[in-house]
Scaffold this active site. Structure first.
Site, PDB file in Angstrom:
ATOM      1  N   ASP A   1       0.868  -1.176   0.000  1.00 24.87           N
ATOM      2  CA  ASP A   1       0.000   0.000   0.000  1.00 24.87           C
ATOM      3  C   ASP A   1       0.906   1.227   0.000  1.00 24.87           C
ATOM      4  OD1 ASP A   1      -1.885   1.899   0.371  1.00 24.87           O
ATOM      5  OD2 ASP A   1      -2.734   1.058   2.202  1.00 24.87           O
TER       6      ASP A   1
ATOM      7  N   GLU B   1      -2.420   0.247  -4.566  1.00 23.12           N
ATOM      8  CA  GLU B   1      -2.389  -0.988  -3.785  1.00 23.12           C
ATOM      9  C   GLU B   1      -2.270  -2.188  -4.699  1.00 23.12           C
ATOM     10  OE1 GLU B   1      -5.497  -1.673  -0.700  1.00 23.12           O
ATOM     11  OE2 GLU B   1      -6.097   0.344  -1.303  1.00 23.12           O
TER      12      GLU B   1
END
Lengths: 408, 372
Positions: free
Chosen positions: A10, A104
């Site tokens: 992330d 992500e």
């Protein structure tokens, strides 16, 4: 599916960090990335977050929280380019990379361990390369499945690395509030708290048949989520499900109600849809039109054609004829055009010269626009409108394939 | 109205009109058949206002008269009746009573006065055409008819006669904008002003005419009445409204300079294409043909399924060429050509291809390629 090693990466306050990297003056300062025109904050830097500035806030709200905040109008091209480059780095460690959104990704590194050593080593290598190349940090979670990997990456931000080993799963989950799990939204959360379920531990212990009765088939999944079990595979782009629609929508600079102006935007949207469909060789049989009024009431209508099309003018004509079927009661805030019922096809050329000329002209137009950028050659009637094309990165954005939308 | 009829005759008469009656039920009367007895003859009439049919059958009339009843229901009833005489009689308020053996049906009808007007046909100025000739022409063109209702001028076949001295060239053409099929026959005699100008027969009507030609060979009569065409065969008449539109100038799309000519065994290519088409995509059926002096390679691929290829001998002495086609378009043509070899006349990968039988010259097909 047993004994997998899944990694979730992330990027930390992605858009804001990219801006701080490209403009050193912004480094270490509270900044917020906003869109063009009417917009909210898309990302705030960690410095701004310290003041309580959050994604989704209005600019004036943000200024109240943090008077010296710097607003930066987002440059989506920078973000999509960087994101695609980061995915290339990830692909050096495993072919099983699932791009979950622009910042992500999931990776299945089960088979990569023999080559690279421990999962932690892979994580450090990735972090180092991303930092070295772009100056950006990311949080990485490593766990036996996607659900837990995502949970792990959320645990330490920024620049975190969290590992949940199989033996630790139940101990870790015991105290994790259920709303931290990806897939439990505010509604499910509210319904579950009525049962007195607060943590994943509670959820896993809760009788599964009650969940099943309340939530249907989802109930069972919730039960397994509480236990930290998730069998869903990491699906790389090329194996992802077939794209079912091609569409574009845009929030207008200001609300409009003049039909001529609406048509201009519809033509522009139709061209964006048609071009992307043509580029990837798909044609749609059903055309959808979405309209959002000034008060945010949103509705859509659709119309199915005899033949699939990816011709911008035909899509436009269909959208206009849908619009003809109802009376607009308010000024329009957002317009969307979408084609569905897709077929993948090579292009059948028309036999009669006039139609063939049209098809060949469209092909020539696309070639010019591929080389010199979208809307270099376009319809005269939309020449006077503002900057054209996509301004927003959709959640369905992907670094390659039909979902790769060029944004500006 | 009352009459007696054998099951066989009544069933045959009703079956024949099932394809004519309106299925969309926009006007209830159009899903009915008109039954009318005059002397010892039963006239069965059906129409959807575009195509109408009237046929006559021998019956024993007790009381002359007329009535309309649901074509579908009446057919279903008669089909299930035993092989015996059927007594058909009308009651008050357009009710109908059917008796056969021990079975009795009372069904509702509609007043015959509401039934659309069906023109009375005089037999002068009719053109005589052999049914076999007409069938051949329809079979080899009708597959190319356009089914997109917005292109209404292509929803049928174009028929045109061009007189050349004593003889007349009769041409039938159909196209859907992607391919075109043309049949040309030379006949004796003249064909009147309508055909000299050219007329478009509607798709539905053409298929009714084709049914006329499917029994044993006979002579059909063709005439014109206002904006309609009339086809007559023995006891049956079909009247159809001609498509009111301009048929595109098909002569301009028939390529003249396609000098790369490949001679191929029709059946071999047909079966190969059927095999290759299995792996081409569901809707576009794209196949690739790679042609050189030694062979033709036919291939198809589908991102979800895989790929297939097959090669066959070619009789070709031009430059190598790659071209893509919708396999269905090729198969439609190969399926109707009755000749051992066909000629595939090409120009380049983006120009229309011409297909002819190697031995005969009456049939021409033009297919536009797909972009590879």
């Amino acid at each position: 599916m047993s004994d997998r090693v899944i990694m979730h990466m992330d990027m930390n306050s992605y858009f804001a960090s990219v801006e701080q990297q490209t403009n050193p003056e912004l480094k270490g300062k509270p900044i917020a990335v906003i869109g063009n025109g009417r917009t909210v904050i898309t990302t705030a830097s960690y410095e701004a977050r310290a003041f309580g500035v959050k994604t989704g806030m209005n600019t004036w709200e943000a200024r109240q929280k943090c008077p010296h905040i710097i607003f930066v109008v987002g440059d989506n091209r920078k973000y999509t380019y960087t994101s695609a480059e980061i995915v290339k780095i990830l692909l050096d460690y495993t072919p099983l990379v699932e791009v979950f959104s622009i910042d992500e990704s999931f990776m299945d590194i089960t088979g990569s361990l023999r080559m690279f050593g421990s999962p932690e080593r892979i994580a450090y290598l990735i972090k180092a390369r991303i930092r070295h190349r772009f100056g950006l940090t990311c949080s990485i979670g490593i766990a036996p499945n996607k659900l837990l990997a995502k949970l792990a990456s959320e645990m330490k931000k920024p620049d975190g690395l969290t590992v949940i080993r199989p033996v630790e799963v139940s101990r870790v989950l015991e105290r994790v509030p259920i709303e931290d799990l990806c897939g439990i939204g505010s509604r499910t959360h509210r319904q579950l708290s009525l049962f007195g379920i607060q943590t994943c531990g509670d959820l896993g212990r809760f009788p599964v048949d009650i969940l099943r009765r309340k939530f249907g088939i989802i109930g069972e999944r919730l039960h397994y989520m509480g236990l930290g079990i998730d069998d869903s595979p990491v699906v790389p782009v090329e194996e992802a499900e077939e794209v079912k629609s091609v569409g574009h929508s845009m929030t207008l600079e200001k609300d409009i109600s003049v039909r001529k102006d609406i048509n201009k935007y519809l033509l522009q949207l139709s061209e964006m849809v048609g071009r992307r469909a043509r580029r990837y060789g798909v044609a749609g049989k059903t055309v959808h039109l979405t309209v959002r009024y000034a008060d945010f009431t949103t509705f859509g209508r659709q119309q199915t054609r005899k033949m699939p099309t990816n011709n911008s003018e035909e899509i436009f004509a269909e959208a206009v004829s849908i619009l003809d079927t109802f009376v607009l009661t308010q000024p329009v805030r957002l317009l969307g055009v979408r084609i569905t019922n897709l077929s993948y096809q090579r292009e059948q050329l028309p036999l009669f010269a006039e139609e063939r000329k049209k098809a060949l002209a469209t092909g020539a137009m696309d070639m010019v626009n591929n080389k010199f950028g979208d809307f270099t050659v376009t319809y005269g009637s939309i020449l006077d409108t503002e900057e054209k094309g996509s301004h927003v990165i959709s959640p369905a954005w992907r670094p390659s394939g039909i979902r790769n939308v060029d944004v500006r | 109205m009352q009459f007696t009829v054998t099951k066989d005759i009544f069933l045959k008469g009703l079956q024949r009109v099932q394809s004519i009656v309106e299925k969309r039920n926009t006007m209830p009367i159009l899903s009915n058949v008109l039954l009318e007895t005059v002397d010892d003859r039963l006239d069965i009439t059906a129409t959807d206002l575009e195509v109408g049919m009237k046929s006559s059958y021998p019956v024993t009339t007790v009381k002359p008269g007329k009535i309309t009843v649901s074509a579908k229901k009446l057919f279903e009833i008669i089909r299930e009746l035993p092989d015996a005489d059927i007594t058909f009689s009308t009651k008050e308020n357009d009710w109908v009573e059917l008796r056969c053996g021990k079975a009795v049906f009372n069904i509702v009808g509609l007043s015959p006065d509401e039934f659309p007007y069906f023109p009375s046909i005089q037999e002068n100025n009719f053109i005589k055409i052999e049914s076999e000739l007409l069938r051949d022409m329809i079979e080899k063109t009708s597959f190319a008819i356009c089914h997109d209702e917005t292109k209404y001028n292509l929803n049928g076949v174009f028929l045109k006669a061009a007189e050349a001295g004593e003889k007349t060239a009769l041409k039938m053409v159909a196209t859907d904008g992607h391919r075109l099929s043309l049949m040309e026959k030379t006949l004796e005699g003249s064909f009147g002003p309508e055909l000299s100008k050219g007329v478009i027969f509607p798709k539905k009507g053409i298929f009714e005419i084709k049914k006329f030609t499917e029994d044993e060979p006979c002579e059909l009569l063709l005439g014109f009445l206002d904006n309609s065409a009339v086809i007559k065969k023995n006891n049956m008449v079909v009247v159809m409204r001609l498509v009111d539109g301009e048929f595109p100038d098909y002569t301009r799309v028939i390529p003249q300079n396609n000098d790369r000519i490949v001679k191929v065994d029709r059946e071999q290519l047909f079966h190969s294409l059927r095999r290759m088409a299995i792996l081409s995509s569901e809707k576009s059926k794209g196949v690739k043909l790679e042609i050189d002096r030694e062979k033709i390679i036919i291939s198809s691929s589908n991102p979800e399924l895989g790929e297939a290829r097959e090669d066959m001998e070619s009789d070709y002495d031009g430059e190598p060429l790659q071209i893509g086609f919708n396999a269905k378009y090729l198969l439609d043509v190969l399926g109707v050509v009755d000749s051992q070899f066909i000629l595939l006349c090409l120009r380049d990968e983006l120009s229309p291809a011409l297909i002819r039988a190697a031995e005969k010259e009456d049939f021409t097909s033009v297919i536009m390629p797909m972009r590879l």
